[in-house]
Write a protein that holds these residues in place. Structure first.
Motif, PDB file in Angstrom:
ATOM      1  N   LYS A   1     -33.936  49.701 -17.170  1.00  0.00           N
ATOM      2  CA  LYS A   1     -32.368  49.326 -16.874  1.00  0.00           C
ATOM      3  C   LYS A   1     -31.380  50.144 -17.886  1.00  0.00           C
ATOM      4  O   LYS A   1     -30.152  49.933 -17.214  1.00  0.00           O
ATOM      5  CB  LYS A   1     -32.558  47.886 -16.918  1.00  0.00           C
TER       6      LYS A   1
ATOM      7  N   GLU B   1     -21.708  51.191 -17.003  1.00  0.00           N
ATOM      8  CA  GLU B   1     -21.036  49.373 -16.175  1.00  0.00           C
ATOM      9  C   GLU B   1     -21.328  50.153 -15.266  1.00  0.00           C
ATOM     10  O   GLU B   1     -21.017  48.955 -14.066  1.00  0.00           O
ATOM     11  CB  GLU B   1     -19.961  49.987 -17.125  1.00  0.00           C
TER      12      GLU B   1
ATOM     13  N   MET C   1     -24.650  49.364 -12.361  1.00  0.00           N
ATOM     14  CA  MET C   1     -25.210  47.991 -12.309  1.00  0.00           C
ATOM     15  C   MET C   1     -23.972  47.520 -11.827  1.00  0.00           C
ATOM     16  O   MET C   1     -24.572  46.191 -10.566  1.00  0.00           O
ATOM     17  CB  MET C   1     -25.452  47.476 -13.854  1.00  0.00           C
ATOM     18  N   TYR C   2     -22.501  46.779 -11.604  1.00  0.00           N
ATOM     19  CA  TYR C   2     -21.794  46.089 -11.040  1.00  0.00           C
ATOM     20  C   TYR C   2     -22.495  46.412  -9.705  1.00  0.00           C
ATOM     21  O   TYR C   2     -22.340  45.759  -8.318  1.00  0.00           O
ATOM     22  CB  TYR C   2     -20.572  46.341 -11.568  1.00  0.00           C
TER      23      TYR C   2
ATOM     24  N   GLY D   1     -25.600  45.162  -8.249  1.00  0.00           N
ATOM     25  CA  GLY D   1     -24.974  43.748  -8.319  1.00  0.00           C
ATOM     26  C   GLY D   1     -24.790  43.015  -6.921  1.00  0.00           C
ATOM     27  O   GLY D   1     -25.085  42.362  -6.353  1.00  0.00           O
TER      28      GLY D   1
ATOM     29  N   ILE E   1     -29.604  41.065 -11.331  1.00  0.00           N
ATOM     30  CA  ILE E   1     -28.281  41.851 -12.220  1.00  0.00           C
ATOM     31  C   ILE E   1     -27.227  41.231 -12.701  1.00  0.00           C
ATOM     32  O   ILE E   1     -26.726  42.298 -13.278  1.00  0.00           O
ATOM     33  CB  ILE E   1     -28.351  43.178 -10.352  1.00  0.00           C
ATOM     34  N   TYR E   2     -26.717  40.269 -12.030  1.00  0.00           N
ATOM     35  CA  TYR E   2     -25.338  40.114 -12.901  1.00  0.00           C
ATOM     36  C   TYR E   2     -25.396  39.693 -14.398  1.00  0.00           C
ATOM     37  O   TYR E   2     -25.175  39.664 -15.482  1.00  0.00           O
ATOM     38  CB  TYR E   2     -24.528  38.914 -11.605  1.00  0.00           C
TER      39      TYR E   2
ATOM     40  N   GLU F   1     -27.999  39.809 -15.681  1.00  0.00           N
ATOM     41  CA  GLU F   1     -28.371  41.845 -17.152  1.00  0.00           C
ATOM     42  C   GLU F   1     -27.273  41.771 -17.094  1.00  0.00           C
ATOM     43  O   GLU F   1     -26.794  42.768 -18.412  1.00  0.00           O
ATOM     44  CB  GLU F   1     -28.933  42.489 -15.815  1.00  0.00           C
ATOM     45  N   PHE F   2     -25.777  42.329 -16.485  1.00  0.00           N
ATOM     46  CA  PHE F   2     -24.544  43.357 -16.802  1.00  0.00           C
ATOM     47  C   PHE F   2     -24.241  41.887 -18.165  1.00  0.00           C
ATOM     48  O   PHE F   2     -23.965  43.144 -18.787  1.00  0.00           O
ATOM     49  CB  PHE F   2     -24.406  42.940 -15.631  1.00  0.00           C
TER      50      PHE F   2
ATOM     51  N   LYS G   1     -24.805  43.064 -21.293  1.00  0.00           N
ATOM     52  CA  LYS G   1     -25.254  44.500 -21.043  1.00  0.00           C
ATOM     53  C   LYS G   1     -23.854  44.740 -21.662  1.00  0.00           C
ATOM     54  O   LYS G   1     -23.548  45.431 -21.989  1.00  0.00           O
ATOM     55  CB  LYS G   1     -25.730  45.053 -20.984  1.00  0.00           C
TER      56      LYS G   1
ATOM     57  N   SER H   1     -16.693  43.930 -20.207  1.00  0.00           N
ATOM     58  CA  SER H   1     -16.255  44.561 -19.269  1.00  0.00           C
ATOM     59  C   SER H   1     -15.097  43.668 -18.288  1.00  0.00           C
ATOM     60  O   SER H   1     -15.244  42.801 -18.429  1.00  0.00           O
ATOM     61  CB  SER H   1     -17.455  44.866 -17.607  1.00  0.00           C
TER      62      SER H   1
ATOM     63  N   VAL I   1     -17.957  38.093 -12.558  1.00  0.00           N
ATOM     64  CA  VAL I   1     -19.049  38.532 -12.761  1.00  0.00           C
ATOM     65  C   VAL I   1     -19.968  36.562 -13.325  1.00  0.00           C
ATOM     66  O   VAL I   1     -20.647  36.466 -12.234  1.00  0.00           O
ATOM     67  CB  VAL I   1     -19.884  39.564 -12.934  1.00  0.00           C
TER      68      VAL I   1
END
Length: 217
Positions: free
Chosen positions: A65, A70, A73-74, A77, A92-93, A95-96, A99, A103, A109
């Motif tokens: 991961k 940023e 990953m966005y 998702g 995924i969102y 986790e986003f 992390k 953002s 998100v």
């Protein structure tokens, strides 16, 4: 056209196999990101969301991961969401947000996570916690305003009318006259409550279908 498109995959797969043996890991992952971005969802033609996710998965298998910045990953998702793989997009969102909590995409998100929990996974309780995160901010974004409406709507659907009115009135206070579409919907919900009427038929049907256990299949 379809034959050329299939050939495109063959060419990319051969290329990926070749560079996997010649590029060092960081450079290889960067090249995979560029390929995934090329195939990921966008409004114009030429994308293939499923092939893009195949490449995103390959990136994760190589670098974990932490290999995702940023924007990548966005995009992953968002690509899963547009593929209608909502549960995977939600993961995924989530986790986003862990992390990249600061953002520029964060509130968007969180709002998407809330909607997926409620309207796809039928988990109102968890979805509500995400809506509340946005609705409780001092300055409300469009997603925060949307969250207030959703919180009121869910309470109205659950026949918890005082709680619904509380959310709706807070939204009315925050919204002013700046958003005519949302204001019209809000006024309709408050009128239903005032006149002791059910939620408008088409909206109620949609909510029943999304949320009642009997429609789960």
């Amino acid at each position: 056209g379809e034959f050329r498109f299939e050939n495109r995959y063959i060419v990319y797969n051969i290329y990926i196999e070749k560079i996997s043996k010649t590029f060092e890991q960081t450079k290889f992952i960067q090249e995979l990101k560029e390929i995934a971005t090329e195939f990921a969802y966008r409004d114009n033609s030429g994308n293939d969301t499923f092939y893009a996710e195949e490449i995103f998965s390959k990136i994760e298998s190589i670098g974990g991961k932490d290999a995702f910045d940023e924007e990548t990953m966005y995009l992953r998702g968002f690509n899963l969401e547009k593929s209608k793989l909502y549960a995977q997009a939600k993961d995924i969102y989530v986790e986003f947000i862990k992390k990249f909590p600061a953002s520029k995409h964060a509130q968007e998100v969180i709002y998407k996570i809330a909607n997926i929990y409620v309207y796809v996974l039928r988990d109102i309780k968890t979805g509500r916690t995400y809506f509340e995160q946005l609705a409780n901010k001092d300055t409300l974004s469009p997603q925060g305003l949307g969250s207030l409406y959703q919180l009121g709507l869910l309470k109205q659907w659950e026949s918890e009318i005082p709680a619904a009115k509380k959310y709706y009135n807070k939204l009315l206070e925050k919204i002013g006259n700046s958003d005519e579409d949302r204001l019209d919907a809000l006024k309709s919900r408050l009128k239903e409550i005032e006149e002791n009427k059910p939620i408008e038929y088409n909206l109620k049907t949609a909510l029943d279908t999304a949320l009642k256990d009997e429609y789960a299949n």
